[in-house]
Design an enzyme around this catalytic site. Structure first.
Site, PDB file in Angstrom:
ATOM      1  N   THR A   1      -9.182  11.117   2.051  1.00 43.07           N
ATOM      2  CA  THR A   1      -9.795   9.801   2.241  1.00 43.07           C
ATOM      3  C   THR A   1      -9.464   8.856   1.078  1.00 43.07           C
ATOM      4  OG1 THR A   1     -11.610  10.940   3.333  1.00 43.07           O
ATOM      5  CG2 THR A   1     -11.998   8.656   2.677  1.00 43.07           C
ATOM      6  N   GLU A   2      -8.935   7.685   1.433  1.00 40.54           N
ATOM      7  CA  GLU A   2      -8.616   6.640   0.450  1.00 40.54           C
ATOM      8  C   GLU A   2      -7.685   7.143  -0.655  1.00 40.54           C
ATOM      9  OE1 GLU A   2      -9.568   3.718   1.226  1.00 40.54           O
ATOM     10  OE2 GLU A   2     -11.189   4.082   2.655  1.00 40.54           O
TER      11      GLU A   2
END
Lengths: 432, 415
Positions: free
Chosen positions: B143-144
């Site tokens: 994530t990210e």
């Protein structure tokens, strides 16, 4: 630059935000080197009588002693005019206070004199005549003063300001802190509205305390927008003298939610109470403190009882000076559910005292504050939801407080005064 | 040789509905709002961009290749709210020129708080991708692009992935270029692909910025910049949000025309080609080891995790969420577990960010809240309702057990 400023009230003799604003603004102007002569009605009789030296000022006006020692105000001189005019009062209130005064001076049953020129009596029979009597006296007083510009705060001073401007030909700025629509909702007093409107049209420039108010001037008074400048209020920094809590003598096992302001329709006290009732349906250890006085005070106390939360709501009456500081120190949260608030200095003071705030979206201050919780005043469920959240979640309270306190430091009176000075300069610069 | 490796991240959070402390229902998610946004983004971005990609892949007959990271929560929404997008992704998968990457199904920060749940989410995502697109992800992105050595080691230990992707942040590379394949410190097999943030952001952020001295950015100009890598690197990793096309950069900025001409311009140079991440991993040896002891991400200028867990509210909310893990899992109630996982979507915490709040900025993108404070209040109200459900569930089970015990006992005959 010399300014003749016409106001209604000035600390310590205040009943609301206008006095605070005039104090902050003139003090900052004084520091910019602007000379201000501040003219205000002086209460001859009333709640403050003990604080005031009762050297009855003649109708010619006198340099007022009780203001002369104010810190940081070396460029400000005061002229007072004996008059029972009080800010935020209504014609009914005015009549009552005149009657009280007559009772005390033993003049009851005598006809209220209609002739304001009658020497020695510093009042007139009704509020409107009084406003005009005040105008004539101020006009008289202005003859002895040197100034470049006239700056008038709110409607009661507008007739005086218009008269002085007419007489001297000096440019006129009217400053609008509150309109009749803010104070009275849709039940406006036509005469006050007319005076306000006349002020707006006679002025060379209008200073509104927010875009919220500017929009009211455009939509309700038909004032051309180009004439109105927005100058936000600031907040007087009290420094960091945090009083230890013991001094206030309060044991803090309960959370305290604060309402501080005049208890009038404009300030939305009933929404505060309705929200309080909702909060108390899910939380127990909370007290709601209502600090202030106003025409709805009795009604509000009754309402608290009707809602069955009478034991959870405390009424302190009007607070001043150190008492205000103390109450902020006790509070966990400040709520301003105003129905229509042109600016609203109190939330800034709350933040300055490290109290997080919930403010109504129907306010000028919501234009300048980012780190505040915002609600629609009628949405009592949402107000209650946010109150519970702040009381229940310390991280929310901490974040709001830290960022809010930082943010409020940017709103200084010096900025407001500098903006006013710029407006003055533009007005005094010959066109072309 | 310079290979261009495109990877597009597609994600939409499941935004929460307005939920006060007085609400008692369990419908936490704003289906109407999410549907409207999903359809809007589908029409502005996913559909036109997918169609264009399909066209380009067909035109270049296997020479244009791309990769996608599609979160599980976006797939769910696409299937419910914009099913036509699914058929275009299907068609892309069938070309053989499209790779799908692995990540957490819920676009969560679970690696930082619960390795156990992280693993479950990664597996759930992989099997979802496999069931829809017929390929098992071989390259992982967190994530990210949140990353550190520990994550790389954990991913390697799973044996599910050949490589991991993160930001080519200056402070982890030093003098080195992001245009090579690296090896994460402490790993033996896993390879590391680093985003070339400069060239990626030229497209993703600066494309329509008229104050940028390179504006307007054309395909041939961009290809020239890529060509410069020839001799200095093996691969140019262009990683960006898929919503760049049509949503962050609107159609009228010319972003689709830029994309349409880019493969032609890149392929004009005989040494250039396009590769999917797995092909990059198979083509180039790791040049060096990269040591990332502290967490990095692709967000903001700080390239850290402060956008999600940087203030007291965020940190409080996420800790409260993961503290519930045991209670949640004990209920064995599918709906409760799923709601808990959907509350892990990182965007919920992003909305509570106070960093850029005063200036607005990218944090405003489809943000349903007026302020980070409103985001926190809403989230905490929902979380406390979820907590209540856990406890009610426990009580309910107790009651059920009592009831069953009583039934199983033989009725005493009253003489």
């Amino acid at each position: 630059m010399r300014v003749l400023m016409l106001g209604w009230e000035f600390p310590p003799f205040i009943s609301g935000g206008l006095g605070t604003a005039c104090y902050g603004l003139t003090k900052a102007m004084s520091q910019l080197g602007i000379k201000v002569t501040f003219v205000l009605p002086k209460q001859v009789d009333g709640d403050y009588a003990t604080h005031v030296k009762l050297l009855t000022p003649g109708s010619k006006g006198a340099v007022s002693d009780e203001f002369s020692g104010l810190e940081g105000c070396k460029n400000i001189s005061f002229r007072t005019i004996g008059s029972p005019l009080r800010p935020y009062s209504t014609p009914e209130f005015y009549r009552q206070s005149i009657e009280r005064m007559l009772e005390r001076t033993g003049k009851k049953n005598k006809d209220i004199p209609q002739n304001w020129q009658f020497e020695g009596i510093d009042y007139s029979g009704d509020m409107y005549t009084e406003v005009h009597r005040y105008a004539a006296l101020a006009n008289n007083l202005a003859k002895d003063e040197e100034f470049d510009i006239i700056h008038a705060h709110d409607w009661m001073t507008y007739p005086a300001a218009i008269a002085i401007a007419g007489l001297t030909g000096k440019p006129l700025v009217v400053h609008i802190h509150s309109t009749e629509f803010d104070r009275s909702g849709e039940h406006v007093n036509q005469m006050i509205y007319d005076i306000e409107k006349k002020g707006f049209y006679s002025a060379d420039k209008i200073i509104a305390v927010s875009h919220f108010t500017r929009n009211i001037l455009i939509s309700r008074y038909g004032v051309p927008g180009g004439k109105i400048e927005v100058v936000y209020n600031g907040v007087e920094r009290n420094g960091t003298d945090n009083w230890p809590l013991e001094k206030s003598g309060i044991q803090k096992d309960e959370k305290i939610v604060l309402f501080l302001g005049r208890i009038t329709m404009q300030k939305g006290p009933e929404y505060f109470l309705q929200a309080a009732q909702r909060v108390l349906s899910v939380m127990d250890n909370v007290k709601f403190v209502m600090a202030g006085s106003g025409d709805l005070a009795h009604r509000t106390i009754e309402m608290a009882a009707e809602l069955g939360i009478g034991d959870k709501v405390l009424f302190t009456g009007f607070l001043r000076g150190d008492d205000v500081k103390k109450i902020y120190q006790m509070a966990d949260l400040y709520v301003m559910p105003s129905v229509s608030e042109p600016f609203g200095i109190a939330p800034l003071e709350a933040l300055d005292n490290d109290v997080p705030v919930i403010i109504s979206r129907q306010s000028g201050v919501s234009e300048v504050l980012v780190h505040a919780l915002k609600v629609d005043f009628w949405d009592v469920d949402e107000i209650a939801n946010k109150i519970v959240a702040v009381l229940k979640h310390p991280p929310l309270q901490i974040t709001l407080r830290n960022y809010g306190n930082f943010e409020v430091r940017k709103l200084r009176w010096s900025e407001s005064a500098a903006k006013c000075a710029k407006i003055y300069e533009q007005m005094l610069t010959p066109v072309g | 040789m310079a290979s261009v490796c495109f990877y597009f991240q597609a994600h939409q959070p499941m935004r929460l509905r307005h939920y006060t402390v007085f609400d008692k229902h369990h419908n936490y998610f704003d289906d109407r709002g999410n549907a409207a946004i999903c359809r809007k983004v589908a029409n502005k971005c996913y559909l036109p961009a997918n169609r264009l990609m399909l066209k380009l892949i067909r035109k270049h007959q296997g020479r244009f290749k791309i990769a996608y990271g599609i979160t599980g929560v976006l797939l769910e929404q696409i299937i419910s709210f914009a099913p036509e997008v699914m058929s275009t992704f299907d068609a892309l998968a069938e070309t053989g020129c499209v790779e799908f990457l692995g990540e957490t199904y819920y676009h969560s920060l679970s690696f930082l708080y619960s390795k156990e749940d992280f693993l479950e989410q990664v597996k759930k995502h992989s099997s979802t991708i496999e069931s829809y697109f017929g390929q098992k992800p071989r390259v992982f992105r967190n994530t990210e692009l949140i990353y550190n050595n520990e994550l790389a080691a954990f991913i390697e230990s799973l044996g599910l992935f050949d490589a991991i992707i993160t930001e080519g942040a200056d402070h982890i590379l030093g003098y080195r270029s992001p245009d090579f394949v690296y090896r994460p410190k402490g790993c033996e097999k896993l390879k590391l692909l680093l985003k070339n943030y400069s060239l990626s952001d030229d497209i993703a952020f600066r494309f329509s910025n008229r104050d940028w001295k390179q504006w307007p950015l054309t395909a041939d100009k961009f290809a020239r910049w890529v060509n410069k890598v020839n001799g200095n690197g093996n691969v140019v990793n262009l990683f960006m949000d898929y919503e760049t096309f049509g949503e962050h950069q609107w159609k009228d900025t010319g972003i689709f025309d830029f994309l349409k001409h880019l493969p032609d311009e890149i392929l004009k140079h005989p040494d250039n080609d396009f590769k999917t991440p797995t092909e990059v991993v198979n083509s180039y040896p790791p040049m060096d080891e990269v040591d990332v002891p502290n967490l990095i991400s692709w967000a903001d200028t700080e390239r850290d995790t402060s956008a999600w867990i940087g203030n007291a509210m965020q940190s409080n909310a996420i800790h409260e969420l993961y503290r519930l893990e045991d209670e949640i899992k004990k209920t064995a109630d599918k709906k409760i577990i799923e709601d808990w996982r959907k509350l892990q979507i990182s965007d919920h915490f992003y909305y509570m960010c106070t960093k850029w709040f005063a200036d607005g900025d990218v944090h405003k993108y489809f943000n349903p809240y007026d302020s980070p404070y409103d985001a926190y209040i809403n989230y905490m109200n929902i979380l406390s309702n979820l907590k209540m459900r856990c406890f009610l569930h426990k009580d309910l089970k107790k009651v059920q057990r009592l009831f069953e015990n009583r039934k199983s006992q033989p009725e005493t005959v009253i003489a």
